[in-house]
Design a protein around this motif. Structure first.
Motif, short mmCIF file in Angstrom:
data_model
loop_
_atom_site.label_atom_id
_atom_site.label_comp_id
_atom_site.label_asym_id
_atom_site.label_seq_id
_atom_site.Cartn_x
_atom_site.Cartn_y
_atom_site.Cartn_z
N GLY A 432 51.93 -40.23 38.50
CA GLY A 432 53.17 -40.08 37.76
C GLY A 432 54.28 -39.41 38.52
N ALA A 433 54.03 -39.00 39.76
CA ALA A 433 55.05 -38.34 40.57
C ALA A 433 56.24 -39.27 40.78
N THR A 434 57.44 -38.69 40.78
CA THR A 434 58.65 -39.49 40.92
C THR A 434 59.53 -38.96 42.05
N LEU A 435 60.19 -39.88 42.71
CA LEU A 435 61.20 -39.58 43.72
C LEU A 435 62.47 -40.27 43.24
N LYS A 462 49.81 -48.23 42.65
CA LYS A 462 51.09 -48.86 42.96
C LYS A 462 52.20 -47.82 42.89
N VAL A 463 53.31 -48.16 43.49
CA VAL A 463 54.55 -47.41 43.33
C VAL A 463 55.56 -48.36 42.72
N VAL A 464 56.10 -47.96 41.59
CA VAL A 464 57.04 -48.80 40.86
C VAL A 464 58.45 -48.29 41.13
N LEU A 465 59.28 -49.14 41.69
CA LEU A 465 60.70 -48.83 41.87
C LEU A 465 61.42 -49.19 40.58
N PHE A 501 68.07 -44.60 40.91
CA PHE A 501 66.83 -45.30 41.21
C PHE A 501 65.73 -44.24 41.34
N ARG A 502 64.49 -44.67 41.07
CA ARG A 502 63.36 -43.77 41.32
C ARG A 502 62.13 -44.58 41.72
N TRP A 503 61.27 -43.90 42.47
CA TRP A 503 59.98 -44.45 42.87
C TRP A 503 58.92 -43.66 42.10
N ARG A 514 45.17 -44.86 52.39
CA ARG A 514 45.86 -43.93 53.28
C ARG A 514 47.14 -43.40 52.65
N GLY A 515 47.70 -44.15 51.68
CA GLY A 515 48.84 -43.64 50.95
C GLY A 515 50.06 -44.53 51.05
N VAL A 516 51.16 -44.06 50.42
CA VAL A 516 52.43 -44.76 50.47
C VAL A 516 53.50 -43.78 50.92
N TYR A 517 54.44 -44.28 51.71
CA TYR A 517 55.54 -43.48 52.23
C TYR A 517 56.83 -44.25 52.03
N VAL A 518 57.88 -43.53 51.66
CA VAL A 518 59.21 -44.11 51.49
C VAL A 518 60.16 -43.37 52.40
N ASP A 519 61.02 -44.11 53.10
CA ASP A 519 61.87 -43.51 54.12
C ASP A 519 63.21 -44.25 54.15
N ALA A 520 64.24 -43.54 54.63
CA ALA A 520 65.55 -44.14 54.93
C ALA A 520 66.16 -44.85 53.72
#
Length: 550
Positions: A432-435, A462-465, A501-503, A514-520
């Protein structure tokens, strides 16, 4: 405006040979290799090949804790040897616990002076990892032109072609799609070796060949008999001549000599056999004289790593070749695409998250053994994870060690870096963490959102945008999911103008990756840049996400 889900691709072929990493260069999870390596195993440190030692140390500490009694009153296993190798360097080769600990089936502990501690050179009963050795000698016979993969087995073993087995092929035996039952009580219901082998030849399939996946010891027993028929040699001679001798393995084979008994890990207490040590644990293999296609091999962690390195090298190690490169490629090709979740090459299991952990990909290969043994080969990072335990000592009923298998694989995966594509990357730490972006100016009807994503998630994660106009309701824009590609991917979207927007990270019920990373992260509208998170770090608001530099 709804955009279809983005599923990260999960295929990657081996092709050309690339040079090994220079010593000291950082080991990267996000820069997968293609082609075969050409390494000769040597001993070194994690730092020597650019691994982060902290995840390795954490994994080893957890494996050591598994040797301590827990709430059940007993440990998960008596002892273990863990070996991690990367780019041809053995960076961890760590024994813990006891090779011999118990006196009886009830788990009565021996006095400490009578126990035998695990050592780097402890010899283990590999159990079903033996199936890889059988498969390799079978494929060596294929190289010699002795059979075709789609030959009916009955063409070579006429006595097999009864009771509905006439059309079963060699390939189906290797991929466990023959329809044969998983197991027969050969040791208890048949009086001698000839009658036991005849029972295998006479058995009736449970399902039509090629219609189901069913892991079966009988497949490999049959393959061992085929290899003997084609070669004119016994299976133990084939393994010696085709594998252990070319690779220089001296502690790997069937029926280890009595002179090595003091180095062998004990297994189960069985009625009539006592605490088993030095002879094969599997009752059927034992009843077949200790040499069988499905079980019976003994080895050490280091020698099993040599075999693993030979596979990563395309069939050769230190001047000894056991298979051609094209044969190894066949063995690591998934022939079971019609049976999701049961990916299988010719002998090698593929893409099995339950024990390969975060090293899993469609190219990850390996096998496990009932006695508590695990081999994972990761061609994409040129890494090997080995966990050898005596988990059936003194009882097979003390629980599953699959969590320990994943701990080992995860530790090695996490030691490999995922570096930000640009200055700062973000990764979630909880369900449930959000960016979330700051409030964006609404200066046009549409916006262009771009960012870089690295995605290696368990199926179900999954990561939902999402986007919102005023914060009261969020709409789905895109889904990031999948695993196995191990590369950063640029995502570029044209969307309806949004206020934010949020991820949002959604954790499934699987084992994790291994995980998911969001950048730039960057947002552009008709008037120019509305947000550039690399220039404006405060423009992103993390809740349960952390800035990550690896």
């Amino acid at each position: 405006m709804r955009v279809p889900a983005l599923l990260i691709a999960t295929t990657m072929a081996l092709s050309v040979t690339l040079p090994a990493h220079a010593e000291g260069r950082e080991a990267r999870f996000d820069q997968p290799h293609e082609g075969w390596s050409s390494n000769v195993l040597r001993t070194g440190t994690p730092q020597r090949v650019g691994l982060d030692p902290a995840p390795l140390d954490a994994a080893l500490a957890q494996i050591e804790r598994y040797t301590v009694p827990d709430a059940t009153g007993h440990p998960l296993f008596a002892g273990a040897v863990t070996l991690f190798a990367h780019d041809g360097v053995v960076v961890t080769h760590e024994p813990t616990g006891w090779a011999v600990r118990y006196a009886d089936a009830a788990g009565t502990e021996l006095p400490e002076a009578q126990r035998v501690p695990m050592a780097q050179d402890t010899i283990f009963d590999l159990a079903s990892i033996s199936k890889l050795f059988t498969s390799i000698v079978v494929m060596r016979q294929h190289e010699l032109g002795r059979f075709g993969l789609d030959d009916p087995v009955a063409r070579h073993l006429p006595e097999f072609g009864v009771n509905g087995k006439e059309s079963i092929t060699v390939r189906q035996l290797l991929t466990h799609t023959s329809g044969l039952v998983a197991w027969l009580p050969l040791w208890s219901q048949y009086p001698d070796i000839p009658s036991r082998l005849k029972a295998v030849m006479d058995t009736k399939p449970r399902s039509a060949p090629g219609t189901t996946y069913l892991y079966s010891d009988l497949n490999l027993i049959t393959l061992g008999l085929l290899a003997e028929k084609w070669s004119g040699k016994k299976l133990d001679e084939l393994v010696r001549d085709d594998i252990t001798a070319p690779l220089g393995l001296v502690d790997t084979g069937y029926n280890p000599p009595a002179a090595k008994l003091d180095r062998i890990a004990a297994t189960e207490y069985q009625a009539g056999r006592g605490i088993i040590r030095g002879s094969v644990h599997d009752e059927n293999a034992w009843s077949l004289g200790g040499v069988a296609g499905h079980a019976g091999m003994f080895s050490t962690a280091r020698e099993l790593a040599v075999l693993g390195q030979a596979i990563l090298n395309g069939g050769a190690h230190a001047g000894g070749r056991i298979l051609r490169e094209d044969t190894v490629e066949l063995m690591l090709t998934d022939f079971n695409q019609g049976f999701p979740g049961n990916s299988h090459g010719l002998g090698f299991e593929l893409d099995q998250r339950w024990y390969m952990g975060a090293l899993t990909s469609p190219r990850a290969a390996g096998h496990t053994g009932y006695t508590g043994t695990t081999l994972v080969l990761d061609p994409l990072s040129r890494s090997i994870a080995i966990l050898l335990t005596n988990r059936v000592h003194p009882s097979r009923n003390w629980g599953s060690i699959n969590p320990a298998r994943r701990v080992a694989a995860d530790g090695l995966a996490k030691a490999l870096a995922v570096r930000p594509r640009h200055g700062t990357a973000w990764t979630p730490e909880s369900n449930g963490a959000t960016l979330t972006t700051r409030e964006l100016p609404r200066r046009s009807a549409e916006q262009q959102l771009s960012f870089w994503a690295f995605v290696d998630l368990d199926p179900g994660d999954k990561v939902v945008l999402e986007a919102t106009d005023d914060g009261s309701a969020w709409r789905e824009v895109r889904v990031l999911a999948g695993y196995g590609q191990r590369r950063w991917q640029k995502v570029e979207l044209e969307t309806e103008s949004a206020g934010k927007f949020r991820w949002r990270y959604v954790r499934g019920t699987g084992y994790g990756g291994r995980g998911v990373y969001v950048d730039a992260v960057r947002v552009i509208d008709e008037r120019g840049v509305a947000l550039d998170a690399e220039r404006e770090p405060a423009g992103l608001h993390p809740e349960g996400w952390r800035a990550a530099d690896r």
